[in-house]
Structures are given as C-alpha cells and as structure tokens.
Design a protein around this motif. Structure first.
Motif, PDB file in Angstrom:
ATOM      1  N   MET A 186       0.856  -1.190   0.000  1.00  0.00           N
ATOM      2  CA  MET A 186       0.000   0.000   0.000  1.00  0.00           C
ATOM      3  C   MET A 186       0.892   1.239   0.000  1.00  0.00           C
ATOM      4  SD  MET A 186      -3.030   1.092   2.644  1.00  0.00           S
ATOM      5  CE  MET A 186      -1.931   1.282   4.048  1.00  0.00           C
ATOM      6  N   ARG A 187       0.798   2.049  -1.030  1.00  0.00           N
ATOM      7  CA  ARG A 187       1.648   3.224  -1.137  1.00  0.00           C
ATOM      8  C   ARG A 187       1.088   4.408  -0.346  1.00  0.00           C
ATOM      9  NH1 ARG A 187       3.512   6.191  -6.798  1.00  0.00           N
ATOM     10  NH2 ARG A 187       4.632   7.929  -5.833  1.00  0.00           N
ATOM     11  N   TYR A 188      -0.251   4.548  -0.319  1.00  0.00           N
ATOM     12  CA  TYR A 188      -0.889   5.679   0.354  1.00  0.00           C
ATOM     13  C   TYR A 188      -1.706   5.201   1.540  1.00  0.00           C
ATOM     14  CZ  TYR A 188       0.221   8.398  -3.829  1.00  0.00           C
ATOM     15  OH  TYR A 188       0.877   9.025  -4.853  1.00  0.00           O
ATOM     16  N   ILE A 189      -1.653   5.945   2.640  1.00  0.00           N
ATOM     17  CA  ILE A 189      -2.500   5.660   3.786  1.00  0.00           C
ATOM     18  C   ILE A 189      -3.646   6.681   3.787  1.00  0.00           C
ATOM     19  CG2 ILE A 189      -1.083   7.088   5.335  1.00  0.00           C
ATOM     20  CD1 ILE A 189      -1.884   5.193   7.592  1.00  0.00           C
ATOM     21  N   PRO A 190      -4.881   6.239   3.907  1.00  0.00           N
ATOM     22  CA  PRO A 190      -6.003   7.189   3.905  1.00  0.00           C
ATOM     23  C   PRO A 190      -5.962   8.073   5.154  1.00  0.00           C
ATOM     24  CG  PRO A 190      -6.750   4.939   3.483  1.00  0.00           C
ATOM     25  CD  PRO A 190      -5.336   4.844   3.960  1.00  0.00           C
ATOM     26  N   LEU A 191      -6.040   9.356   4.956  1.00  0.00           N
ATOM     27  CA  LEU A 191      -6.069  10.325   6.048  1.00  0.00           C
ATOM     28  C   LEU A 191      -7.243  11.277   5.834  1.00  0.00           C
ATOM     29  CD1 LEU A 191      -2.256  11.243   6.156  1.00  0.00           C
ATOM     30  CD2 LEU A 191      -3.468   9.740   7.738  1.00  0.00           C
ATOM     31  N   ALA A 192      -7.690  11.905   6.908  1.00  0.00           N
ATOM     32  CA  ALA A 192      -8.796  12.857   6.812  1.00  0.00           C
ATOM     33  C   ALA A 192      -8.309  14.205   7.329  1.00  0.00           C
ATOM     34  CB  ALA A 192     -10.001  12.367   7.610  1.00  0.00           C
ATOM     35  N   PHE A 193      -8.321  15.224   6.478  1.00  0.00           N
ATOM     36  CA  PHE A 193      -7.873  16.563   6.845  1.00  0.00           C
ATOM     37  C   PHE A 193      -9.058  17.391   7.350  1.00  0.00           C
ATOM     38  CE2 PHE A 193      -4.445  15.377   3.992  1.00  0.00           C
ATOM     39  CZ  PHE A 193      -3.331  15.979   4.555  1.00  0.00           C
ATOM     40  N   ASP A 194      -8.838  18.115   8.446  1.00  0.00           N
ATOM     41  CA  ASP A 194      -9.812  19.101   8.897  1.00  0.00           C
ATOM     42  C   ASP A 194      -9.489  20.408   8.175  1.00  0.00           C
ATOM     43  OD1 ASP A 194     -11.503  20.845  10.117  1.00  0.00           O
ATOM     44  OD2 ASP A 194     -10.712  20.580  12.154  1.00  0.00           O
ATOM     45  N   LEU A 195     -10.315  20.790   7.212  1.00  0.00           N
ATOM     46  CA  LEU A 195     -10.020  21.955   6.371  1.00  0.00           C
ATOM     47  C   LEU A 195     -10.896  23.164   6.704  1.00  0.00           C
ATOM     48  CD1 LEU A 195      -9.524  20.278   2.871  1.00  0.00           C
ATOM     49  CD2 LEU A 195      -7.796  20.926   4.557  1.00  0.00           C
ATOM     50  N   ILE A 196     -11.682  23.105   7.782  1.00  0.00           N
ATOM     51  CA  ILE A 196     -12.544  24.233   8.117  1.00  0.00           C
ATOM     52  C   ILE A 196     -11.703  25.495   8.311  1.00  0.00           C
ATOM     53  CG2 ILE A 196     -14.118  25.196   9.849  1.00  0.00           C
ATOM     54  CD1 ILE A 196     -15.417  23.076   8.194  1.00  0.00           C
ATOM     55  N   ASP A 197     -11.932  26.480   7.431  1.00  0.00           N
ATOM     56  CA  ASP A 197     -11.257  27.787   7.446  1.00  0.00           C
ATOM     57  C   ASP A 197      -9.746  27.675   7.332  1.00  0.00           C
ATOM     58  OD1 ASP A 197     -11.630  30.553   7.385  1.00  0.00           O
ATOM     59  OD2 ASP A 197     -11.076  30.762   9.502  1.00  0.00           O
ATOM     60  N   ARG A 198      -9.266  26.572   6.754  1.00  0.00           N
ATOM     61  CA  ARG A 198      -7.830  26.411   6.523  1.00  0.00           C
ATOM     62  C   ARG A 198      -7.490  26.913   5.119  1.00  0.00           C
ATOM     63  NH1 ARG A 198      -4.834  24.731  11.099  1.00  0.00           N
ATOM     64  NH2 ARG A 198      -6.182  23.383  12.343  1.00  0.00           N
ATOM     65  N   PRO A 199      -6.392  27.677   4.968  1.00  0.00           N
ATOM     66  CA  PRO A 199      -6.028  28.161   3.638  1.00  0.00           C
ATOM     67  C   PRO A 199      -5.445  27.040   2.778  1.00  0.00           C
ATOM     68  CG  PRO A 199      -4.370  28.814   5.236  1.00  0.00           C
ATOM     69  CD  PRO A 199      -5.479  28.165   6.013  1.00  0.00           C
ATOM     70  N   CYS A 200      -6.039  26.837   1.614  1.00  0.00           N
ATOM     71  CA  CYS A 200      -5.576  25.818   0.673  1.00  0.00           C
ATOM     72  C   CYS A 200      -5.206  26.508  -0.629  1.00  0.00           C
ATOM     73  CB  CYS A 200      -6.650  24.768   0.429  1.00  0.00           C
ATOM     74  SG  CYS A 200      -7.031  23.775   1.881  1.00  0.00           S
ATOM     75  N   LEU A 201      -3.974  26.303  -1.068  1.00  0.00           N
ATOM     76  CA  LEU A 201      -3.488  26.949  -2.285  1.00  0.00           C
ATOM     77  C   LEU A 201      -3.835  26.099  -3.497  1.00  0.00           C
ATOM     78  CD1 LEU A 201      -1.813  29.214  -3.643  1.00  0.00           C
ATOM     79  CD2 LEU A 201       0.203  27.743  -3.327  1.00  0.00           C
ATOM     80  N   LEU A 202      -4.513  26.696  -4.452  1.00  0.00           N
ATOM     81  CA  LEU A 202      -4.897  26.031  -5.696  1.00  0.00           C
ATOM     82  C   LEU A 202      -4.239  26.771  -6.848  1.00  0.00           C
ATOM     83  CD1 LEU A 202      -6.672  23.888  -7.114  1.00  0.00           C
ATOM     84  CD2 LEU A 202      -8.539  25.549  -7.080  1.00  0.00           C
ATOM     85  N   VAL A 203      -3.330  26.095  -7.548  1.00  0.00           N
ATOM     86  CA  VAL A 203      -2.636  26.693  -8.683  1.00  0.00           C
ATOM     87  C   VAL A 203      -3.323  26.219  -9.957  1.00  0.00           C
ATOM     88  CG1 VAL A 203      -0.427  26.994  -9.860  1.00  0.00           C
ATOM     89  CG2 VAL A 203      -0.476  26.686  -7.379  1.00  0.00           C
ATOM     90  N   GLY A 204      -3.975  27.131 -10.655  1.00  0.00           N
ATOM     91  CA  GLY A 204      -4.740  26.793 -11.846  1.00  0.00           C
ATOM     92  C   GLY A 204      -6.132  27.392 -11.750  1.00  0.00           C
ATOM     93  N   GLY A 205      -6.726  27.686 -12.941  1.00  0.00           N
ATOM     94  CA  GLY A 205      -8.026  28.357 -12.912  1.00  0.00           C
ATOM     95  C   GLY A 205      -9.042  27.807 -13.873  1.00  0.00           C
ATOM     96  N   GLY A 206      -8.733  26.646 -14.508  1.00  0.00           N
ATOM     97  CA  GLY A 206      -9.644  26.089 -15.499  1.00  0.00           C
ATOM     98  C   GLY A 206     -10.685  25.154 -14.893  1.00  0.00           C
ATOM     99  N   PRO A 207     -11.356  24.359 -15.749  1.00  0.00           N
ATOM    100  CA  PRO A 207     -12.406  23.446 -15.263  1.00  0.00           C
ATOM    101  C   PRO A 207     -11.919  22.425 -14.242  1.00  0.00           C
ATOM    102  CG  PRO A 207     -12.539  23.715 -17.651  1.00  0.00           C
ATOM    103  CD  PRO A 207     -11.272  24.373 -17.226  1.00  0.00           C
ATOM    104  N   VAL A 208     -10.690  21.883 -14.445  1.00  0.00           N
ATOM    105  CA  VAL A 208     -10.177  20.897 -13.496  1.00  0.00           C
ATOM    106  C   VAL A 208      -9.942  21.542 -12.136  1.00  0.00           C
ATOM    107  CG1 VAL A 208      -8.271  19.331 -12.978  1.00  0.00           C
ATOM    108  CG2 VAL A 208      -9.142  19.496 -15.311  1.00  0.00           C
ATOM    109  N   ALA A 209      -9.347  22.716 -12.135  1.00  0.00           N
ATOM    110  CA  ALA A 209      -9.122  23.439 -10.886  1.00  0.00           C
ATOM    111  C   ALA A 209     -10.452  23.771 -10.209  1.00  0.00           C
ATOM    112  CB  ALA A 209      -8.327  24.713 -11.159  1.00  0.00           C
ATOM    113  N   THR A 210     -11.442  24.102 -11.005  1.00  0.00           N
ATOM    114  CA  THR A 210     -12.757  24.430 -10.447  1.00  0.00           C
ATOM    115  C   THR A 210     -13.371  23.224  -9.751  1.00  0.00           C
ATOM    116  OG1 THR A 210     -13.096  26.098 -12.175  1.00  0.00           O
ATOM    117  CG2 THR A 210     -15.054  25.314 -10.998  1.00  0.00           C
ATOM    118  N   ARG A 211     -13.216  22.024 -10.351  1.00  0.00           N
ATOM    119  CA  ARG A 211     -13.736  20.817  -9.710  1.00  0.00           C
ATOM    120  C   ARG A 211     -13.063  20.582  -8.361  1.00  0.00           C
ATOM    121  NH1 ARG A 211     -13.396  18.507 -14.948  1.00  0.00           N
ATOM    122  NH2 ARG A 211     -11.576  17.258 -14.347  1.00  0.00           N
ATOM    123  N   LYS A 212     -11.756  20.784  -8.305  1.00  0.00           N
ATOM    124  CA  LYS A 212     -11.049  20.609  -7.035  1.00  0.00           C
ATOM    125  C   LYS A 212     -11.499  21.662  -6.023  1.00  0.00           C
ATOM    126  CE  LYS A 212      -8.579  17.141  -8.393  1.00  0.00           C
ATOM    127  NZ  LYS A 212      -8.863  15.789  -7.861  1.00  0.00           N
TER     128      LYS A 212
END
Length: 459
Positions: free
Chosen positions: A1-27
């Motif tokens: 298993m390469r990845y371990i499932p984790l759960a992030f608490d993102l309430i009011d946390r700043p998340c940087l998104l680089v990109g502005g197209g449809p794929v970025a919008t989905r994220k």
C-alpha cells in the motif's frame, strides 16, 4: 500500500490552488465543501471558481505561479494545463514539506484525492493511489447503491448523542452500545423515516445500559430470493453483513450464502422431503435463545419469508418472547423463476389473476379447492409440487381444465443450472420423469406458459 487514507480538517484552513480552469474548479468545489478557505493563483479563472473564492473568504491572485505563494497555504493542489508548471509546484511544495497533489500525475503527489461517498458527516474515500481513478469511481458508484440514505441521519444522531453516551458508558460497553444502535431497532426506525423515534429509543436504552447493561440481540428474517444473488435487496445484503450467526434453509443458494459475513456462525436448519433436520418449533426456539445471548441472528430463507416460508410462525414466537426483529421481503420463487423462464404470470390475453398454492403433501394427500383452481383466465403456481405433480395435473383436468392446458416445471430457477420443461396437464408428469427433474422445482399452469418459447432469455 503506497498511500495511507487520512482525513484533513479543512474548516477555514487556507488551501493553495494553482490553476483556474475546469479541473481546478472541480477541485475547488471539493475543498469548499469541506470548508476550506481558497487561495487561487492563475492568470485567469472561471466565473464559478471566482465565486467559490469569494464565498470562502479567500483570495485570488491573477498572475503566474511563484514559489512565495506557497507561504499562503497549508495544503497545495496543482491543476494547471502546463505539466512543467505542475512539476515546479510539486518540487517547491515538497521542499517545504507541504502536502501537495498534482492532478493526473500521481508520481508528483504526496497525497491523492479519493473518490468520495458522502452521507452527511460520514464520508468514505476510495483511492487507487492515482493508478486507476476510473475504477475507484466505479467502486464508489457501487457503494453509493449499497449504502442506505438513512446513514446520514444515523451519523448526525450519533454526533448529537456522542457526549452523553461517553459520559454514561465505559469504553468496552460504548462499543457494544453503538454496534447495537447502528444495527438494531434504532437504525430500523431511522431507516423507516422516523429519526426522532430512533433517537428517543437510543436515549431510553442508554439509561438501561448505564444502570444494568444486558446483552441485547435481534433477529433479521431475510428473504434470500430464488437463487440468483443479484436479486437480493440492498437491505438484505446489509443485514447479512451484520449478523453474528445465520440459520439458513436448503433453498438458499450457495452464491447467496457466500455473501453472509465470513466470520458469522452458520447453522443449517433446512428441510428435505420426508426428512426434517430441525423441527420448526426447535428453529423458533433457537432464534429466541440466540437473541437472548445478545447475538444478531440472521434467519435466511429462500424466496420470500412470508410466502410458504413459515416466517409468520417464527416472528409470532419472537413477538411472544419480546425479541426485536426485522423482516426483509425477498423475490419469491414464482416471480423470479417465471421471469427467468420467459413466462409472465399475468397477461391480458391469457391470465387476469395469479394464485400461489402449496403442493406439499400432508399425510400423503393433497387436498385443495380444485374446482376454484380449475377456473379459466388465471395462472396457477405450485410450490413444492414435484412429488404431487401427477395428482395436481389429474385433479385440474378432472375439474374442468382442458388436458391441453400448458404447464411447465422450472427446476433450480434463476441459477446457472436452471432447466425449463414445458408440456401440458396430460404430458407434464411423464416429461418430469423422463427428464429426471429434481427439487427445487416450481410448477406453473396456465395459458401464459405458451409464451415461454418466444419470451425466454435465460439459457
């Protein structure tokens, strides 16, 4: 298993998104749904993404990516159309030990975004580590179908009552209590659209557990259908996975039985012609005894438990003993076997009604209202009628049905071993002997049988 499932608490946390197209919008939609504050860097962005940034209280920087933008986020997603830019974002984030995801480039990621199944506060992530995202989405669709919509209400109820349960019960009892809540009568009330009643019962039972905890069992009376596991209901499958012990009949197919929880104890209580392995009264009492031991007991029957399955007798005994129970209907043999044989039970040109009849011999005789059964314009379906087939055909003919009335036997219906033997009242008994038809076999009599050759599809 390469990845371990984790759960992030993102309430009011700043998340940087680089990109502005449809794929970025989905994220961005996903991040915003988790309560993140969006920081977006891109020369241009979609109108929807601009609105998501505004709603989140974040910031949009209409310029190319620079390394210093990483100071603005705790988690980074690169979703530009430029592979070189995505690679730079990944390298910069790794150097600063920031978690980074690069869309469609698992080799550049330190985390991946799983396919999600959401039910209120409950979420389930399915990840292939970026190796097969379409497969992960396919599995998500299967889980969406299996999970009851009421799961969200149950999770919300648990959140409201969690502190009270924690205060009332020590750790070992808490675990058993929540298991009872999510698999017992409380869950049944929530699933039936009565969450308030379910929560009230939860709190009522909590007081009893806190005072003098006792094992609390329950019985699931489940119809396993005529054999094909694809004909099980979703609710049946859920309860089959929860049971501690299963009491099953001879008519339950091995494919259906394989879907029971693997570590559940299995007790065979089936009956064969002229041989009863466990008398019905003993089965009734065994259900009571096992439930009183605190076990979740699955009573798994072929077909439907209330159609010649003696389910009514079993729940009558459970009710007398005040044992909680649930009943899950199954596709009865008449419906399943007839459908797989290409024989519609009703048809405007042949039959306007259908009757289900037991063909079981009692003390060597088959006493039925033959005159009523011989009326035209109806379909007759005889369960357990193979032994009395000669009598059935002879009596129907003697009471007015023409000897040429179409009749069929469906052996092991809906399974890969299904056989359909078609004749009429005069010829069917001899055909059954010639073809060596074995139980379980269903007998269908009426004009609808004549449609078999044209409508059959199961080979």
């Amino acid at each position: 298993m390469r990845y371990i499932p984790l759960a992030f608490d993102l309430i009011d946390r700043p998340c940087l998104l680089v990109g502005g197209g449809p794929v970025a919008t989905r994220k961005a939609r996903l991040l915003r749904k988790a309560g993140a504050r969006l920081v977006v860097v891109a020369p241009d962005i979609t109108d929807e993404l601009r609105e998501l940034v505004r709603e989140s209280g974040g910031q949009y920087y209409p310029e190319p990516y620079r390394t210093d933008f990483l100071d603005l986020g705790e988690l980074v997603i690169a979703a530009t159309s430029e592979e070189s830019v995505n690679a730079i974002v990944s390298a910069d984030a790794r150097a600063l030990r920031l978690p980074v995801n690069v869309v469609d480039s698992p080799e550049l990621c330190t985390f991946t975004v799983p396919a999600l199944v959401e039910r209120g506060p409950l979420s389930i992530g399915i990840s292939s580590g970026g190796a097969a995202p379409v497969l992960a989405r396919s599995i998500r669709a299967q889980l969406e179908a299996l999970l009851s919509p009421a799961v969200a209400s149950m999770a919300e109820m648990a959140a409201r009552t969690r502190d009270r349960v924690k205060e009332a019960l020590p750790e070992p009892q808490r675990k058993d209590f929540w298991q009872w809540v999510f698999t017992g009568p409380v869950a049944s009330k929530v699933e039936s659209g009565k969450p308030e009643e379910g929560e009230a019962q939860l709190l009522e039972v909590l007081e009893k557990w806190a005072g003098s905890p006792e094992p609390t069992g329950e019985v699931y009376l489940v119809g396993g259908g005529p054999g094909d596991p694809d004909l099980l209901t979703f609710r049946a499958l859920r309860l089959m996975q929860q049971a501690d012990v299963v009491l099953y009949d001879r008519l339950v197919s091995k494919e259906v039985l394989e879907l029971v929880r693997r570590d559940a104890e299995r007790v065979y209580v089936g009956k064969k012609r002229e041989f009863h392995s466990v008398p019905q009264d003993n089965i009734n009492q065994l259900l009571v005894d096992l439930a009183r031991e605190g076990k979740k007991v699955l009573r798994l029957k072929g077909g439907d438990p209330f159609i010649f399955g003696r389910g009514g007798e079993e729940i009558d005994r459970l009710a007398d003993a005040r044992i909680p129970f649930q009943v899950v209907p199954g596709i009865t043999a008449a419906s399943g076997c007839a459908s797989y044989a290409g024989i519609p039970l009703t048809h405007r040109d042949h039959a306007q009604s259908v009757r289900f009849i037991t063909g079981h011999l009692k003390e060597g005789e088959l006493v039925l209202p033959w005159k009523e059964l011989a009326s035209p314009g109806q379909t007759l379906v005889f369960y357990m009628g193979l032994t009395g087939l000669d009598t059935i055909c002879a009596q129907l003919a003697a009471h007015g049905l023409p000897a040429e009335t179409p009749a069929a036997l469906v052996e092991k219906g809906t399974t890969p071993e299904q056989r359909v033997v078609v004749g009429n009242l005069q010829t069917l008994p001899d055909l059954a002997r010639e073809r060596e038809v074995q139980a379980p076999a269903l007998t269908i009599v009426g004009g609808v049988v004549s449609l078999h050759e044209k409508l059959q599809w199961f080979r």
